[in-house]
Design a protein around this motif. Structure first.
Motif, PDB file in Angstrom:
ATOM      1  N   VAL A   1       0.832  -1.211   0.000  1.00  0.00           N
ATOM      2  CA  VAL A   1       0.000   0.000   0.000  1.00  0.00           C
ATOM      3  C   VAL A   1       0.863   1.257   0.000  1.00  0.00           C
ATOM      4  N   LEU A   2       1.786   1.328   0.965  1.00  0.00           N
ATOM      5  CA  LEU A   2       2.607   2.536   1.096  1.00  0.00           C
ATOM      6  C   LEU A   2       3.600   2.667  -0.045  1.00  0.00           C
ATOM      7  N   GLY A   3       4.189   1.543  -0.453  1.00  0.00           N
ATOM      8  CA  GLY A   3       5.162   1.610  -1.539  1.00  0.00           C
ATOM      9  C   GLY A   3       4.534   2.052  -2.843  1.00  0.00           C
ATOM     10  N   MET A   4       3.416   1.446  -3.201  1.00  0.00           N
ATOM     11  CA  MET A   4       2.745   1.818  -4.446  1.00  0.00           C
ATOM     12  C   MET A   4       2.230   3.257  -4.385  1.00  0.00           C
ATOM     13  N   THR A   5       1.735   3.678  -3.227  1.00  0.00           N
ATOM     14  CA  THR A   5       1.270   5.055  -3.088  1.00  0.00           C
ATOM     15  C   THR A   5       2.420   6.038  -3.253  1.00  0.00           C
ATOM     16  N   SER A   6       3.578   5.682  -2.672  1.00  0.00           N
ATOM     17  CA  SER A   6       4.756   6.540  -2.823  1.00  0.00           C
ATOM     18  C   SER A   6       5.173   6.661  -4.273  1.00  0.00           C
TER      19      SER A   6
ATOM     20  N   ASP B   1      -6.941  16.328  -7.820  1.00  0.00           N
ATOM     21  CA  ASP B   1      -7.828  15.385  -7.133  1.00  0.00           C
ATOM     22  C   ASP B   1      -7.132  14.040  -6.917  1.00  0.00           C
ATOM     23  N   GLN B   2      -6.410  13.566  -7.937  1.00  0.00           N
ATOM     24  CA  GLN B   2      -5.707  12.297  -7.792  1.00  0.00           C
ATOM     25  C   GLN B   2      -4.635  12.371  -6.703  1.00  0.00           C
ATOM     26  N   ARG B   3      -3.912  13.487  -6.673  1.00  0.00           N
ATOM     27  CA  ARG B   3      -2.868  13.635  -5.663  1.00  0.00           C
ATOM     28  C   ARG B   3      -3.481  13.709  -4.260  1.00  0.00           C
ATOM     29  N   GLU B   4      -4.638  14.352  -4.140  1.00  0.00           N
ATOM     30  CA  GLU B   4      -5.303  14.438  -2.847  1.00  0.00           C
ATOM     31  C   GLU B   4      -5.730  13.057  -2.372  1.00  0.00           C
ATOM     32  N   LEU B   5      -6.277  12.236  -3.302  1.00  0.00           N
ATOM     33  CA  LEU B   5      -6.680  10.882  -2.944  1.00  0.00           C
ATOM     34  C   LEU B   5      -5.475  10.033  -2.549  1.00  0.00           C
ATOM     35  N   ALA B   6      -4.384  10.144  -3.323  1.00  0.00           N
ATOM     36  CA  ALA B   6      -3.177   9.366  -3.011  1.00  0.00           C
ATOM     37  C   ALA B   6      -2.571   9.809  -1.679  1.00  0.00           C
ATOM     38  N   ASP B   7      -2.583  11.110  -1.424  1.00  0.00           N
ATOM     39  CA  ASP B   7      -2.071  11.620  -0.143  1.00  0.00           C
ATOM     40  C   ASP B   7      -2.890  11.072   1.022  1.00  0.00           C
ATOM     41  N   THR B   8      -4.210  10.977   0.821  1.00  0.00           N
ATOM     42  CA  THR B   8      -5.074  10.443   1.868  1.00  0.00           C
ATOM     43  C   THR B   8      -4.755   8.975   2.150  1.00  0.00           C
ATOM     44  N   ILE B   9      -4.553   8.206   1.079  1.00  0.00           N
ATOM     45  CA  ILE B   9      -4.190   6.794   1.259  1.00  0.00           C
ATOM     46  C   ILE B   9      -2.882   6.678   2.033  1.00  0.00           C
ATOM     47  N   GLN B  10      -1.911   7.503   1.658  1.00  0.00           N
ATOM     48  CA  GLN B  10      -0.603   7.424   2.322  1.00  0.00           C
ATOM     49  C   GLN B  10      -0.688   7.845   3.789  1.00  0.00           C
ATOM     50  N   SER B  11      -1.420   8.907   4.080  1.00  0.00           N
ATOM     51  CA  SER B  11      -1.525   9.356   5.468  1.00  0.00           C
ATOM     52  C   SER B  11      -2.260   8.322   6.317  1.00  0.00           C
ATOM     53  N   CYS B  12      -3.316   7.711   5.762  1.00  0.00           N
ATOM     54  CA  CYS B  12      -4.029   6.673   6.508  1.00  0.00           C
ATOM     55  C   CYS B  12      -3.148   5.445   6.708  1.00  0.00           C
TER      56      CYS B  12
ATOM     57  N   LEU C   1      -2.022   3.834  10.222  1.00  0.00           N
ATOM     58  CA  LEU C   1      -2.214   2.422  10.552  1.00  0.00           C
ATOM     59  C   LEU C   1      -0.896   1.771  10.933  1.00  0.00           C
ATOM     60  N   LEU C   2       0.162   2.108  10.212  1.00  0.00           N
ATOM     61  CA  LEU C   2       1.480   1.554  10.539  1.00  0.00           C
ATOM     62  C   LEU C   2       1.927   2.020  11.922  1.00  0.00           C
ATOM     63  N   GLY C   3       1.608   3.267  12.266  1.00  0.00           N
ATOM     64  CA  GLY C   3       1.945   3.765  13.600  1.00  0.00           C
ATOM     65  C   GLY C   3       1.238   2.981  14.694  1.00  0.00           C
TER      66      GLY C   3
END
Length: 628
Positions: free
Chosen positions: A122-127, A137-148, A152-154
């Motif tokens: 998840v994180l690697g592909m998002t990065s 809009d795409q960058r906002e969605l990808a940023d949301t996936i990465q932050s979530c 979760l990793l935390g």
């Protein structure tokens, strides 16, 4: 009585001439009296009895004492039997607890691997996705996936850390590190969050704090990030300030005192005792509003205790909180700090104007300027600062804050240029991430919290009219991506990736390509050995858990087949496990380095560069090519 008569009969017949026996008499009141009867018969030469001596002694107290001793002995024997039974049960429970602990550790290791493996995807592909061209809009969605995903990793890391601490499997890694760099790295992690909330994130390292110490830098950083993150979470406006100072009179084991002060919601006095309990927050409404597992403070307290310190909190509802903790450290000879000496002479006696509505930041900047030999002048009101300049007050440099009421830093700089035509006063802007001002209005843009080394550098450069712009407002990951640019093979080192997960294969191969490395991939350890047998590789990225032959067994085969370190490829373990001892197991198997999943681009670059340099040290014929 029968026994007494038998003895008397034997004495009369001449078989014995004396006897002693105990007799018991019952008194009229029912009480019992014990006596000792002694009888002796004297005879003449012909055997005729001539004299008999009788003695009767009261031994009631002695018999009672003997009975008490006997009863105590019986009780002791009974208790001893119970104790032996309890010891047997305790040993059995200890064996069961040890088995349970082993099972728990195995379960945590398995769960760590099973959770981190998809998280890596998840994180690697998002990065990788964020590195490419995306619409807003795409960058906002990808940023949301990465932050979530990061959140979760935390949580996963918190649970694993807590489990390791509970089972006593967490040990400190004592190494030399810089206190200031450790503090700054923790602040770097949270700078963007502070900027998003419009909160001033500041820090101050007092005089007397050793530059270099021996301790566990990663665990100290973890505690700082936990406390700073909590402060930012519960603060909606104002500031979060981290201060570090040496605790006086703590020889022979010096202590450092860290304090994180915020202007947040504060805590009720009766709720303070629940703060450091596991899975606990102040109240349920707080949990619903702000989220979190409630493990951060509990873990921080355990880590501080492991480092020989203590943690406490002072708070007032509505006025903020201050979390403080101490740790014991071993001071080491400090290495020269470039920002202390470099450029000092060019700043001596120079007048510095500082404009910021935050009094704490003005105090910190003033202290730094005075330490560099400058003459600081602090103003919290931009209009007063403008009036000073219009009155002819001379300043050599000016540092302006971006976020100020009525007039922000850009507006103030524009007014300075308008009202003082032809001025050569260099202006430095202090701003949050994402607030960088382009153009020639400012000599430099600095991000809060400003680092003394960087501040000294830009002040010196601005004063010497160096035509350069320092920009430090990009996150570390983006900065690395910008350096790397497009995926072009620029590294000569041959890399083999041994990884059974297809998603992870794609991620790591893309990262390697972006870093300039050409790589081949195999699906398990047996295929890795076959590949090494066909051709030589400089570096092997070896996943620990693979089918047919895992990474540990593969590394042992490589060490056995290629015993010369300079000839053997540099082996880097890739593992999703996060348990204590995983790194040691990998190194014991013959691996040279260790990289935990989810893999980050910056970490991968670091271990690869380290591998190239180490291979060159092992074999001077190896040529290392560093490309940026």
């Amino acid at each position: 009585l029968a026994y007494h008569n038998a003895l008397v009969s034997q004495m009369s017949s001449g078989l014995i001439d004396r006897f002693t026996m105990e007799k018991r008499f019952c008194r009229p009141d029912g009480s019992m009296t014990w006596t000792q009867l002694s009888r002796r018969l004297y005879r003449d030469q012909t055997g005729k009895p001539v004299q008999e001596l009788n003695a009767l002694v009261d031994i009631t107290a002695l018999k009672e004492a003997q009975m008490k001793i006997a009863a105590a002995k019986d009780e002791a024997e009974r208790l001893n039997v119970q104790l032996e039974d309890a010891i047997t049960q305790a040993q059995q429970l200890a064996r069961e607890a040890n088995l349970a602990s082993q099972a728990k550790s195995q379960f945590l290791a398995m769960m760590s691997h099973e959770i981190r493996t998809p998280m890596n995807g998840v994180l690697g592909m998002t990065s990788l996705l964020l590195d490419g061209p995306l619409s807003r809009d795409q960058r906002e969605l990808a940023d949301t996936i990465q932050s979530c995903g990061d959140a979760l990793l935390g949580i996963i890391n918190d649970i694993l850390d807590f489990s390791k601490i509970e089972s006593g499997r967490l040990d400190l890694d004592l190494t030399e590190f810089s206190v200031r760099e450790c503090v700054e790295s923790a602040l770097d992690v949270l700078a963007s969050r502070a900027a998003e909330k419009g909160i001033d994130l500041l820090y101050e390292v007092a005089d007397g704090v050793p530059g270099n110490v021996r301790g566990d830098a990663s665990r100290l950083r973890q505690v700082l990030i936990n406390l700073l993150g909590n402060a930012l979470k519960f603060t909606t406006k104002g500031e979060v300030v981290l201060s570090v100072q040496a605790v006086p009179d703590t020889d022979p084991e010096p202590e450092l005192l860290f304090a994180v002060r915020d202007t947040g919601i504060g805590i009720e006095k009766d709720a303070l005792g629940r703060l450091f309990q596991s899975f606990s927050q102040v109240d349920a409404s707080t949990t619903r509003r702000y989220g979190g597992t409630g493990l951060g403070l509990a873990i921080s307290k355990r880590l501080v205790n492991l480092m020989g310190g203590r943690v406490w909190v002072e708070s007032e509802p509505g006025k903020g909180s201050t979390f403080s903790f101490t740790i014991r450290i071993e001071p080491l000879p400090s290495k020269p700090r470039p920002f202390v000496n470099a450029g000092r002479h060019s700043l001596d006696g120079k007048h510095l104007l500082m404009v910021d509505d935050n009094a704490t930041n003005l105090r910190i900047l003033s202290a730094l300027a005075r330490n560099w030999g400058m003459v600081p002048h602090a103003e919290s009101d931009p209009l007063v600062a403008l009036a000073l300049l219009r009155s002819g007050r001379h300043f050599d440099l000016a540092v302006l804050d971006m976020q100020m009421p009525e007039m922000d830093g850009t507006m103030l700089a524009t007014e300075i240029r308008k009202t003082i035509p032809g001025t050569v006063l260099p202006l430095v802007l202090l701003s949050s991430i994402g607030q960088r001002v382009e153009g020639d209005l400012f000599a430099a843009n600095l991000t809060k919290p400003v680092k003394p080394s960087l501040l000294l550098e830009v002040l010196t450069a601005a004063l010497n009219s160096v035509a350069t712009e320092v920009a430090v407002d990009a996150p570390v990951g983006e900065a690395v991506s910008d350096l790397l640019g497009v995926a072009v093979i620029t590294r000569a080192e041959r890399v083999l990736l041994a990884e059974d997960n297809l998603v992870n294969q794609r991620i790591v191969l893309r990262m390697l390509s972006k870093l300039g490395f050409a790589a081949e991939v195999v699906g398990n350890g047996r295929e890795a050995l076959e590949a090494v047998g066909r051709q030589s590789y400089d570096i092997i990225l070896l996943d620990v858990q693979m089918p047919e032959m895992d990474g540990l067994e593969t590394a042992a085969h490589l060490v056995r087949d290629y015993p010369v370190a300079g000839v053997r490829p540099w082996i880097i373990a890739l593992t999703a496990n996060a348990m204590q001892g995983d790194r040691e197991n990998c190194l014991a198997a013959g691996m040279d380095d260790y990289l935990a999943k989810p893999i980050k681009l910056g970490d991968l670059l670091r271990v690869l560069d380290h591998a190239c340099h180490q291979r060159q040290a092992r074999n001077p014929k190896v040529t290392v090519t560093i490309s940026t």
